[in-house]
Design a protein around this motif. Structure first.
Motif, PDB file in Angstrom:
ATOM      1  N   VAL A  21       0.857  -1.182   0.000  1.00  0.00           N
ATOM      2  CA  VAL A  21       0.000   0.000   0.000  1.00  0.00           C
ATOM      3  C   VAL A  21       0.895   1.233   0.000  1.00  0.00           C
ATOM      4  CG1 VAL A  21      -1.824   1.232   1.212  1.00  0.00           C
ATOM      5  CG2 VAL A  21      -1.769  -1.261   1.277  1.00  0.00           C
ATOM      6  N   ASP A  22       0.778   2.051  -1.049  1.00  0.00           N
ATOM      7  CA  ASP A  22       1.554   3.283  -1.180  1.00  0.00           C
ATOM      8  C   ASP A  22       0.793   4.395  -0.462  1.00  0.00           C
ATOM      9  OD1 ASP A  22       3.216   5.331  -1.874  1.00  0.00           O
ATOM     10  OD2 ASP A  22       2.873   5.184  -4.029  1.00  0.00           O
ATOM     11  N   LEU A  23       1.446   5.011   0.530  1.00  0.00           N
ATOM     12  CA  LEU A  23       0.790   6.018   1.356  1.00  0.00           C
ATOM     13  C   LEU A  23       1.091   7.444   0.913  1.00  0.00           C
ATOM     14  CD1 LEU A  23       1.598   4.237   4.682  1.00  0.00           C
ATOM     15  CD2 LEU A  23      -0.639   4.399   3.661  1.00  0.00           C
ATOM     16  N   SER A  24       1.838   7.619  -0.177  1.00  0.00           N
ATOM     17  CA  SER A  24       2.205   8.981  -0.572  1.00  0.00           C
ATOM     18  C   SER A  24       0.999   9.794  -1.020  1.00  0.00           C
ATOM     19  CB  SER A  24       3.287   8.982  -1.637  1.00  0.00           C
ATOM     20  OG  SER A  24       3.036   8.062  -2.623  1.00  0.00           O
ATOM     21  N   THR A  25      -0.046   9.154  -1.545  1.00  0.00           N
ATOM     22  CA  THR A  25      -1.242   9.901  -1.920  1.00  0.00           C
ATOM     23  C   THR A  25      -2.106  10.228  -0.708  1.00  0.00           C
ATOM     24  OG1 THR A  25      -2.384   7.829  -2.383  1.00  0.00           O
ATOM     25  CG2 THR A  25      -1.365   8.956  -4.248  1.00  0.00           C
ATOM     26  N   HIS A  65      -6.475   0.923  -7.254  1.00  0.00           N
ATOM     27  CA  HIS A  65      -5.543   0.153  -8.065  1.00  0.00           C
ATOM     28  C   HIS A  65      -5.811   0.509  -9.525  1.00  0.00           C
ATOM     29  CE1 HIS A  65      -4.107  -3.537 -10.169  1.00  0.00           C
ATOM     30  NE2 HIS A  65      -3.084  -3.325  -9.367  1.00  0.00           N
ATOM     31  N   ASN A  66      -4.785   0.957 -10.217  1.00  0.00           N
ATOM     32  CA  ASN A  66      -4.912   1.374 -11.624  1.00  0.00           C
ATOM     33  C   ASN A  66      -6.034   2.394 -11.825  1.00  0.00           C
ATOM     34  OD1 ASN A  66      -2.793  -0.240 -12.375  1.00  0.00           O
ATOM     35  ND2 ASN A  66      -4.084  -1.940 -13.029  1.00  0.00           N
ATOM     36  N   ARG A  67      -6.045   3.423 -11.012  1.00  0.00           N
ATOM     37  CA  ARG A  67      -7.007   4.530 -11.075  1.00  0.00           C
ATOM     38  C   ARG A  67      -8.451   4.088 -10.839  1.00  0.00           C
ATOM     39  NH1 ARG A  67      -5.753   7.305 -16.483  1.00  0.00           N
ATOM     40  NH2 ARG A  67      -4.809   5.343 -17.004  1.00  0.00           N
ATOM     41  N   LYS A  68      -8.651   2.937 -10.207  1.00  0.00           N
ATOM     42  CA  LYS A  68      -9.991   2.438  -9.917  1.00  0.00           C
ATOM     43  C   LYS A  68     -10.103   2.197  -8.414  1.00  0.00           C
ATOM     44  CE  LYS A  68     -12.967  -1.489 -10.746  1.00  0.00           C
ATOM     45  NZ  LYS A  68     -12.992  -2.871 -11.216  1.00  0.00           N
ATOM     46  N   ILE A  69     -11.145   2.763  -7.798  1.00  0.00           N
ATOM     47  CA  ILE A  69     -11.377   2.565  -6.366  1.00  0.00           C
ATOM     48  C   ILE A  69     -11.856   1.131  -6.154  1.00  0.00           C
ATOM     49  CG2 ILE A  69     -12.734   3.310  -4.371  1.00  0.00           C
ATOM     50  CD1 ILE A  69     -10.691   5.367  -5.278  1.00  0.00           C
ATOM     51  N   GLY A  80      -9.566  -9.646  -7.971  1.00  0.00           N
ATOM     52  CA  GLY A  80      -8.909  -9.498  -9.259  1.00  0.00           C
ATOM     53  C   GLY A  80      -7.507  -8.925  -9.147  1.00  0.00           C
ATOM     54  N   LEU A  81      -7.055  -8.662  -7.921  1.00  0.00           N
ATOM     55  CA  LEU A  81      -5.704  -8.142  -7.717  1.00  0.00           C
ATOM     56  C   LEU A  81      -4.698  -9.284  -7.792  1.00  0.00           C
ATOM     57  CD1 LEU A  81      -6.228  -5.777  -4.662  1.00  0.00           C
ATOM     58  CD2 LEU A  81      -5.769  -5.097  -7.011  1.00  0.00           C
ATOM     59  N   ASP A  88      -2.820   2.110  -3.985  1.00  0.00           N
ATOM     60  CA  ASP A  88      -2.649   3.422  -3.367  1.00  0.00           C
ATOM     61  C   ASP A  88      -3.718   3.633  -2.310  1.00  0.00           C
ATOM     62  OD1 ASP A  88      -0.566   4.170  -5.162  1.00  0.00           O
ATOM     63  OD2 ASP A  88      -2.072   4.638  -6.675  1.00  0.00           O
ATOM     64  N   LEU A  89      -3.329   4.269  -1.224  1.00  0.00           N
ATOM     65  CA  LEU A  89      -4.279   4.685  -0.198  1.00  0.00           C
ATOM     66  C   LEU A  89      -4.642   6.127  -0.516  1.00  0.00           C
ATOM     67  CD1 LEU A  89      -5.508   3.666   2.540  1.00  0.00           C
ATOM     68  CD2 LEU A  89      -3.722   4.981   3.644  1.00  0.00           C
ATOM     69  N   VAL A  90      -5.898   6.355  -0.861  1.00  0.00           N
ATOM     70  CA  VAL A  90      -6.320   7.693  -1.279  1.00  0.00           C
ATOM     71  C   VAL A  90      -7.337   8.240  -0.293  1.00  0.00           C
ATOM     72  CG1 VAL A  90      -5.867   7.307  -3.721  1.00  0.00           C
ATOM     73  CG2 VAL A  90      -8.093   6.744  -2.807  1.00  0.00           C
ATOM     74  N   PRO A  91      -7.351   9.550  -0.105  1.00  0.00           N
ATOM     75  CA  PRO A  91      -8.363  10.152   0.782  1.00  0.00           C
ATOM     76  C   PRO A  91      -9.761   9.860   0.256  1.00  0.00           C
ATOM     77  CG  PRO A  91      -6.650  11.741   0.265  1.00  0.00           C
ATOM     78  CD  PRO A  91      -6.414  10.550  -0.607  1.00  0.00           C
ATOM     79  N   LEU A  92     -10.644   9.512   1.144  1.00  0.00           N
ATOM     80  CA  LEU A  92     -12.002   9.153   0.759  1.00  0.00           C
ATOM     81  C   LEU A  92     -12.753  10.341   0.187  1.00  0.00           C
ATOM     82  CD1 LEU A  92     -13.766   6.687   0.723  1.00  0.00           C
ATOM     83  CD2 LEU A  92     -14.573   7.267   2.981  1.00  0.00           C
ATOM     84  N   ALA A  93     -12.397  11.549   0.583  1.00  0.00           N
ATOM     85  CA  ALA A  93     -13.085  12.739   0.079  1.00  0.00           C
ATOM     86  C   ALA A  93     -12.948  12.844  -1.435  1.00  0.00           C
ATOM     87  CB  ALA A  93     -12.535  13.985   0.755  1.00  0.00           C
TER      88      ALA A  93
END
Length: 110
Positions: A21-25, A65-69, A80-81, A88-93
């Motif tokens: 899990v990439d936390l930079s985002t 993953h690949n620009r898909k939540i 499917g992973l 990526d870990l992205v903010p839910l907002a």
């Protein structure tokens, strides 16, 4: 003569499954969390483990993953992973805002 009993061959251990899990985002630049998973583990467990490693509130983040939540209610083996996938870990907002914008656009007429 007596037949020899069949010996059960030991099963080789299953290959370890994990995702990175990439936390930079998520506002933690340069940080990654390697989360081990069983095939039946839900993706929500991976998100929670990654957030716990870096003292983040899991309810504020989603996995991408690949620009898909990703749907966090799905087991890892049905997601499917690939094994050792990078997500990526992205903010839910931001993901909620994208969903709200799509909903506000209304139905698509063909």
């Amino acid at each position: 003569p007596r037949p020899s009993p069949l010996r059960a061959h030991p099963q080789p251990p299953a290959p370890p499954m994990s995702i990175t899990v990439d936390l930079s985002t998520a506002g933690v630049p340069g940080r990654k969390a390697k989360v081990p998973l069983a095939p039946a583990s839900l993706l929500v467990a991976a998100r929670n483990a990654a957030c716990q490693q870096h003292n983040l509130d899991p309810s504020r983040f989603a996995l991408r993953h690949n620009r898909k939540i990703l749907d966090l209610s799905v087991p890892f083996r049905l997601s499917g992973l690939p094994t050792h996938a990078r997500v990526d870990l992205v903010p839910l907002a931001s993901s909620a805002a994208a969903l709200a914008a799509a909903a506000a656009a209304g139905p698509v007429n063909v």
